[in-house]
Design a protein around this motif. Structure first.
Motif, PDB file in Angstrom:
ATOM      1  N   ASN A   1       2.005   5.218  -6.100  1.00  0.00           N
ATOM      2  CA  ASN A   1       1.127   4.938  -4.961  1.00  0.00           C
ATOM      3  C   ASN A   1       1.562   3.669  -4.217  1.00  0.00           C
ATOM      4  O   ASN A   1       1.454   3.596  -2.984  1.00  0.00           O
TER       5      ASN A   1
ATOM      6  N   GLU B   1       4.581   4.555  -2.140  1.00  0.00           N
ATOM      7  CA  GLU B   1       4.167   5.298  -0.949  1.00  0.00           C
ATOM      8  C   GLU B   1       3.591   4.370   0.119  1.00  0.00           C
ATOM      9  O   GLU B   1       3.809   4.576   1.318  1.00  0.00           O
ATOM     10  N   ARG B   2       2.879   3.344  -0.297  1.00  0.00           N
ATOM     11  CA  ARG B   2       2.365   2.351   0.657  1.00  0.00           C
ATOM     12  C   ARG B   2       3.529   1.570   1.286  1.00  0.00           C
ATOM     13  O   ARG B   2       3.518   1.283   2.491  1.00  0.00           O
TER      14      ARG B   2
ATOM     15  N   GLU C   1       5.027   3.691   3.860  1.00  0.00           N
ATOM     16  CA  GLU C   1       4.143   3.700   5.029  1.00  0.00           C
ATOM     17  C   GLU C   1       4.379   2.460   5.899  1.00  0.00           C
ATOM     18  O   GLU C   1       4.379   2.544   7.136  1.00  0.00           O
TER      19      GLU C   1
ATOM     20  N   TYR D   1      12.747   9.654  -5.675  1.00  0.00           N
ATOM     21  CA  TYR D   1      13.078   8.656  -4.652  1.00  0.00           C
ATOM     22  C   TYR D   1      14.590   8.433  -4.679  1.00  0.00           C
ATOM     23  O   TYR D   1      15.100   7.576  -5.405  1.00  0.00           O
TER      24      TYR D   1
END
Length: 272
Positions: free
Chosen positions: A188, A191-192, A195, A234
């Motif tokens: 998570n 992913e941030r 972003e 990734y």
């Protein structure tokens, strides 16, 4: 960029270990940052052995308000007379860990710091040289089960870690991510980071909070396998783990991920 571990649960010969995390980050542009301070002033002793000058550090970033990451703030402020310490505004709330003999306080004391050079962060902080110190992590992918033992200020509710922050550094066309215990789940957090930057990090330095997970052997094996497989998605990202992952879990991750993951013990240095 050069990353030196100054505190970890494991230590190279000649260095002292401590349950905690502290990394010295030396950028190619000349800036130096400290990411976490461990639980005491031990990081300073290890810095001397590594021929690292803590007084020359330009800024210190604290990943979250647990003693093993921010317990050495006071020692840092005495050793370094210029740098600000960036920390989330909610980092000084009381926090506890559930042990067999009851609750143990694991927070850090703001009163002893007298507010000196503390920068209390509420949003993403951006600094020159491609620095972002961020929160706002969402999602519940592969959350560490060890979080269940960690309690909020009321001593009953599970801690939601509103103070947890991670550090992004963009330099020479690469994105490097530093996280502390990854209580929000390393996937998570990545992913941030994607972003915020629009790119997958080239390198990730983080504990994964897999030690003392509370899972049985089958559950732990399933979790480790799932985490390894997800991290491998990734592409071209290299991982270095430490501290709360535990070295034994690292070896199991290494069996699956191969050279895509390494362990950074205290006293060791990585040049990227």
């Amino acid at each position: 960029m050069e990353i030196t571990s100054l505190v970890d649960n494991c230590a190279a010969e000649g260095f002292e270990a401590e349950h905690g995390l502290s990394l010295l980050i030396a950028m190619d542009c000349g800036k130096k940052f400290l990411f976490d301070t461990g639980q005491s002033g031990l990081f300073i002793n290890n810095a001397h052995k590594a021929v690292v000058d803590i007084s020359a550090v330009d800024a210190c970033f604290i990943s979250h308000g647990h003693y093993d990451h921010g317990g050495g703030i006071g020692a840092f402020l005495k050793e370094n007379l210029k740098a600000n310490v960036y920390i989330d505004s909610q980092a000084f709330v009381s926090r506890y860990s559930l042990h067999d003999d009851g609750l143990h306080s694991i927070g850090i004391d703001k009163n002893s710091l007298n507010g000196r050079r503390l920068v209390l962060c509420d949003e993403t902080v951006t600094l020159p040289c491609g620095i972002s110190f961020f929160s706002g992590v969402k999602g519940d992918c592969l959350m560490p089960s060890g979080n269940n033992r960690l309690k909020a200020a009321d001593k009953v509710s599970q801690d939601a870690f509103p103070d947890e922050r991670s550090l992004l550094i963009e330099e020479n066309g690469r994105v490097v991510l530093f996280a502390g215990c990854a209580h929000h789940g390393i996937v998570n957090i990545i992913e941030r980071a994607v972003e915020l930057t629009g790119r997958v990090p080239s390198y990730v330095f983080s504990g994964f909070h897999t030690a003392n997970s509370g899972l049985d052997m089958v559950g732990e094996s399933a979790y480790i396998n799932a985490l390894a497989q997800r991290l491998l998605t990734y592409k071209d990202c290299i991982f270095y783990t430490m501290h709360c992952t535990s070295y034994s879990v690292y070896l199991r991750l290494r069996d699956i991920m191969g050279e895509r993951i390494g362990y950074l013990s205290c006293g060791e240095k990585i040049i990227i």
